[in-house]
Design an enzyme around this catalytic site. Structure first.
Site, PDB file in Angstrom:
ATOM      1  N   THR A   1      13.589 -91.481 -65.598  1.00 38.33           N
ATOM      2  CA  THR A   1      14.534 -92.612 -66.020  1.00 38.33           C
ATOM      3  C   THR A   1      14.828 -93.881 -65.029  1.00 38.33           C
ATOM      4  O   THR A   1      14.881 -93.378 -63.848  1.00 38.33           O
ATOM      5  CB  THR A   1      15.720 -91.906 -66.488  1.00 38.33           C
ATOM      6  OG1 THR A   1      16.186 -91.083 -65.532  1.00 38.33           O
ATOM      7  CG2 THR A   1      15.922 -91.048 -67.650  1.00 38.33           C
ATOM      8  N   ASP A   2      15.110 -94.929 -65.584  1.00 41.69           N
ATOM      9  CA  ASP A   2      15.464 -96.066 -64.391  1.00 41.69           C
ATOM     10  C   ASP A   2      16.750 -95.755 -63.637  1.00 41.69           C
ATOM     11  O   ASP A   2      17.648 -94.945 -64.079  1.00 41.69           O
ATOM     12  CB  ASP A   2      15.599 -97.364 -65.315  1.00 41.69           C
ATOM     13  CG  ASP A   2      14.342 -97.850 -66.043  1.00 41.69           C
ATOM     14  OD1 ASP A   2      13.143 -97.132 -65.576  1.00 41.69           O
ATOM     15  OD2 ASP A   2      14.280 -98.716 -66.951  1.00 41.69           O
ATOM     16  N   LYS A   3      17.054 -96.840 -62.770  1.00 44.37           N
ATOM     17  CA  LYS A   3      18.424 -96.695 -62.091  1.00 44.37           C
ATOM     18  C   LYS A   3      19.142 -96.848 -63.038  1.00 44.37           C
ATOM     19  O   LYS A   3      19.487 -97.696 -64.028  1.00 44.37           O
ATOM     20  CB  LYS A   3      18.077 -98.095 -61.150  1.00 44.37           C
ATOM     21  CG  LYS A   3      19.219 -98.390 -60.286  1.00 44.37           C
ATOM     22  CD  LYS A   3      19.113 -99.727 -59.686  1.00 44.37           C
ATOM     23  CE  LYS A   3      20.603-100.053 -58.877  1.00 44.37           C
ATOM     24  NZ  LYS A   3      20.390-101.371 -58.158  1.00 44.37           N
TER      25      LYS A   3
END
Length: 416
Positions: A136-138
């Site tokens: 998952t991204d930032k």
């Protein structure tokens, strides 16, 4: 006369260089056989003790715990993980970048402190066969992330791991799996949700100074869902990520569901949740799928741009903020069909944990999204950038190169 003494002396020197047993034969000529046999047995025992001591030291150096190994055998398991992504630089650990804190940094630390894995496994996660279902991204949250790994089956394992985790990260479930299980490779599909203020679907001339008063009408919801339905099926999403060429086979992705639910009120603002399910997603794909529909609804782009984006031409697709994105659940239909009913393994479904999942979202994920949106206005700020996008594609190449460099510098993960 034949000289015996020099010959014996030479033989003795040669045999002494060849080890204890041959040396014994040399010295036996000067002493009784019984005495030398006793010495041999004593030396053998001492050598065995030395070997055992060296083996014990090697075990300690390697960080292994022999007592724990006997009491808690290392087994392959999956952990159901929930977390609020605010303040983290995504899920995946980045060794050597301590300033960019990730979810896995805190998870690995908790696994070591709780006694589930040796300390040296924290430096090399391959030693515990660690794998996550999705990177998952930032800033992105998860309610149903699943990781697979080998660890010691200590007592009260969930409770002990959670004792060493911050409140915004929780282990909610635990199950044994087959030794060859890999949470990423065995995952058939992933379901994400995206929570956003409905003012995102307002017309471009709407007064954003009064966003709390905005309410989404049923006709607009129907149009939104008609546009989201266009994404269903297999399409070439090369325009919805970075560094993918139009003819790259990996850019083709299969979407099974995508729709927007009924609006609801939080902190006097209206929100809605978009749900999307697919086999897998590329970096920023979901956020760009949503961003393009918002651009169409607001009147910055024509509906035809969605189907055009799947063609070979470059299309400038806007990327919605990461704040509202949540990994809801991951699906293991093939694994469940093959092993779920074999009498040895459980199905990887989390019906018993649904209440805990819902409670975590209500306590840690939804409030963070709502409060951050109301205080910082990430969606409203992003909406102000939509006019600079070139949806006709005439300046898309230069803009994409700029966006690509920024995306790589900021995040560096490989999937939503």
């Amino acid at each position: 006369m034949f000289e015996v003494r020099p010959l014996i002396s030479a033989l003795r020197q040669t045999l002494q260089r060849n080890g204890g047993f041959i040396k014994l034969l040399c010295t036996m000529s000067e002493g009784s056989t019984d005495q030398q046999t006793a010495k041999l047995l004593k030396r053998a025992n001492e050598e065995n003790e030395d070997s055992a001591e060296r083996a014990t030291k090697r075990v300690k150096v390697d960080g292994e715990h022999t007592e724990d190994d006997k009491k808690y055998p290392k087994k392959k398991v999956v952990l159901l993980l929930a977390y609020s992504g605010k303040g983290y630089y995504g899920m995946q650990r980045n060794p050597g970048n301590s300033q960019f804190r990730t979810i896995e940094d805190d998870l690995v630390t908790a696994l070591i402190k709780s006694g589930c894995i040796p300390e040296n496994h924290g430096d090399d996660m391959k030693k515990m066969s660690f794998q996550r279902c999705a990177r998952t991204d930032k800033g992105v949250s998860a309610a149903g992330q699943v990781v697979s790994l080998k660890l010691w089956l200590i007592e009260d394992i969930i409770q002990k791991i959670n004792q060493h985790l911050p409140l915004q990260i929780r282990i909610l479930g635990f199950k044994r799996v087959t030794q060859g299980f890999n949470s990423k490779n065995n995952c058939d599909a992933r379901t994400y949700s995206y929570m956003l203020p409905t003012v995102a679907f307002s017309q471009k001339d709407y007064d954003i100074g009064n966003i709390a008063a905005f309410r989404l009408d049923p006709e607009t919801i129907q149009r939104v869902n008609r546009l989201f339905a266009l994404y269903k099926g297999t399409h070439n999403f090369h325009n919805f990520t970075s560094q993918k060429a139009p003819h790259d086979p990996s850019a083709r992705r299969y979407i099974t569901e995508m729709s927007c639910g009924e609006p609801f009120i939080r902190n006097d603002h209206e929100f809605a949740v978009i749900n999307v399910r697919g086999q897998s997603f590329m970096l920023h794909q979901i956020r760009k799928m949503i961003g393009l529909v918002i651009a169409v609804i607001k009147g910055y782009a024509k509906e035809e741009v969605i189907e055009k984006s799947w063609g070979p031409d470059k299309v400038d697709v806007p990327k919605a903020p990461g704040l509202g994105l949540i990994l809801e659940r991951v699906h293991f239909d093939r694994y469940n069909k093959r092993f779920g009913g074999d009498g040895l393994h459980e199905t990887l479904e989390w019906d018993c944990e649904e209440a805990a999942i819902k409670a975590f979202k209500e306590a840690h994920i939804y409030p963070t999204i709502v409060e951050t949106e109301c205080q910082e206005g990430s969606m409203v700020s992003w909406m102000s950038t939509l006019p600079i996008h070139d949806f006709e594609g005439t300046a898309a190449e230069a803009r994409d190169n700029k966006d690509e460099k920024q995306e790589n510098a900021d995040e560096g993960n490989n999937s939503d």
